[in-house]
Design a protein around this motif. Structure first.
Motif, short mmCIF file in Angstrom:
data_model
loop_
_atom_site.label_atom_id
_atom_site.label_comp_id
_atom_site.label_asym_id
_atom_site.label_seq_id
_atom_site.Cartn_x
_atom_site.Cartn_y
_atom_site.Cartn_z
N MET A 1 0.82 -1.21 0.00
CA MET A 1 0.00 0.00 0.00
C MET A 1 0.86 1.27 0.00
SD MET A 1 -3.06 -1.27 0.00
CE MET A 1 -4.06 0.19 0.31
N PHE A 2 0.53 2.22 -0.92
CA PHE A 2 1.15 3.53 -0.91
C PHE A 2 0.52 4.42 0.16
CE2 PHE A 2 1.91 2.78 -5.61
CZ PHE A 2 3.27 2.60 -5.49
N SER A 3 -0.76 4.22 0.40
CA SER A 3 -1.49 5.00 1.40
C SER A 3 -2.62 4.13 1.94
CB SER A 3 -2.05 6.29 0.80
OG SER A 3 -2.92 6.01 -0.26
N GLU A 4 -3.37 4.63 2.88
CA GLU A 4 -4.41 3.80 3.48
C GLU A 4 -5.48 3.44 2.46
OE1 GLU A 4 -7.96 6.29 5.71
OE2 GLU A 4 -6.12 5.92 6.82
N GLY A 5 -6.03 2.25 2.64
CA GLY A 5 -7.10 1.74 1.78
C GLY A 5 -8.03 0.90 2.62
N HIS A 6 -8.68 1.55 3.58
CA HIS A 6 -9.49 0.82 4.55
C HIS A 6 -10.69 0.10 3.93
CE1 HIS A 6 -7.74 3.14 8.22
NE2 HIS A 6 -6.84 2.43 7.57
N PHE A 7 -11.05 0.45 2.69
CA PHE A 7 -12.13 -0.28 2.01
C PHE A 7 -11.73 -1.73 1.75
CE2 PHE A 7 -9.47 1.76 -1.12
CZ PHE A 7 -9.29 0.79 -2.09
N LEU A 8 -10.43 -2.05 1.88
CA LEU A 8 -9.96 -3.44 1.72
C LEU A 8 -10.05 -4.24 3.02
CD1 LEU A 8 -6.67 -2.73 -0.30
CD2 LEU A 8 -8.90 -3.40 -1.21
N ASN A 9 -10.21 -3.55 4.14
CA ASN A 9 -10.22 -4.21 5.45
C ASN A 9 -11.25 -5.33 5.50
OD1 ASN A 9 -8.36 -2.28 6.17
ND2 ASN A 9 -9.70 -1.20 7.61
N GLY A 10 -10.83 -6.50 6.00
CA GLY A 10 -11.73 -7.63 6.13
C GLY A 10 -12.09 -8.32 4.83
N GLN A 11 -11.49 -7.87 3.71
CA GLN A 11 -11.77 -8.48 2.42
C GLN A 11 -10.54 -9.08 1.76
OE1 GLN A 11 -14.50 -6.27 -0.18
NE2 GLN A 11 -14.52 -4.70 1.41
N TYR A 12 -9.36 -8.70 2.26
CA TYR A 12 -8.08 -9.21 1.76
C TYR A 12 -7.22 -9.57 2.95
CZ TYR A 12 -9.36 -7.57 -2.87
OH TYR A 12 -10.00 -7.41 -4.07
N THR A 13 -6.34 -10.54 2.76
CA THR A 13 -5.47 -11.02 3.83
C THR A 13 -4.23 -10.14 3.95
OG1 THR A 13 -6.22 -13.30 3.54
CG2 THR A 13 -4.09 -12.99 4.62
N VAL A 14 -4.01 -9.61 5.15
CA VAL A 14 -2.79 -8.87 5.45
C VAL A 14 -1.71 -9.89 5.79
CG1 VAL A 14 -1.66 -7.31 7.11
CG2 VAL A 14 -3.99 -6.82 6.31
#
Length: 182
Positions: A131-144
């Motif tokens: 990530m270049f910057s925050e992308g909280h719309f991905l939270n809970g939908q992609y594996t960190v």
């Protein structure tokens, strides 16, 4: 019961890799990125990435999708080798099976590394993004799977793609070598 068995297996297993060191070269970025892998939240994904790195599968793989203000994607070990036909980069995977999602509460902030996937949440394989910057719309939908601990300036310099999908035109920057570190 199954999660208890998984927890006991993980406790009995040898420690997984703690990180990756990525040497990047190209028209945009040149330098080293260090990533702390989060086996505590994504043990299966970290194991797969670590094994692919140890085998040299990520060496000379390009950053094929790079979107300004969002993320840089790489890891297509099938079609994303530098010097290959870049028209298919981003459509491939490794010969290993896809992984079941390991979603967590860790937010997608600047420097976080996540697993790329197809439409199915259980389709992550070898590709990942930073990530270049925050992308909280991905939270809970992609594996960190980790976070950059050193070399974010190298990430910031990765050659950007064009258009909505961020496809890199011309010679993309590449991961010259990816090394598992303790």
């Amino acid at each position: 019961m199954r999660s208890l068995a998984l927890a006991l297996t993980l406790l009995a297993s040898p420690a997984l890799a703690t990180g990756l060191q990525i040497e990047v070269a190209g028209e945009g970025a040149n330098g080293t990125i260090t990533i702390d892998l989060r086996e505590d939240i994504a043990p299966q994904h970290v194991k797969q990435i670590s094994e692919l790195a140890a085998e040299g599968a990520y060496d000379d793989v390009v950053f094929h999708r790079v979107i300004e203000g969002f993320m840089a994607q790489t890891g297509d070990v099938e079609h994303g080798k530098f010097g290959g036909d870049m028209r298919r980069a981003g459509t491939g995977a490794s010969t290993r099976p896809d992984l079941p999602a390991e979603f967590s509460d860790v937010p997608f902030d600047r420097g976080v590394v996540g697993m790329a996937r197809a439409q199915s949440p259980n389709s992550a394989n070898s590709q990942f993004f930073i990530m270049f910057s925050e992308g909280h719309f991905l939270n809970g939908q992609y594996t960190v799977v980790g976070e950059v601990t050193d070399g974010m300036e190298v990430v910031d310099a990765i050659k950007r793609g064009t258009g909505r999908n961020g496809a890199v035109v011309g010679a993309p920057d590449r991961m010259v070598s990816v090394t598992v570190i303790d």
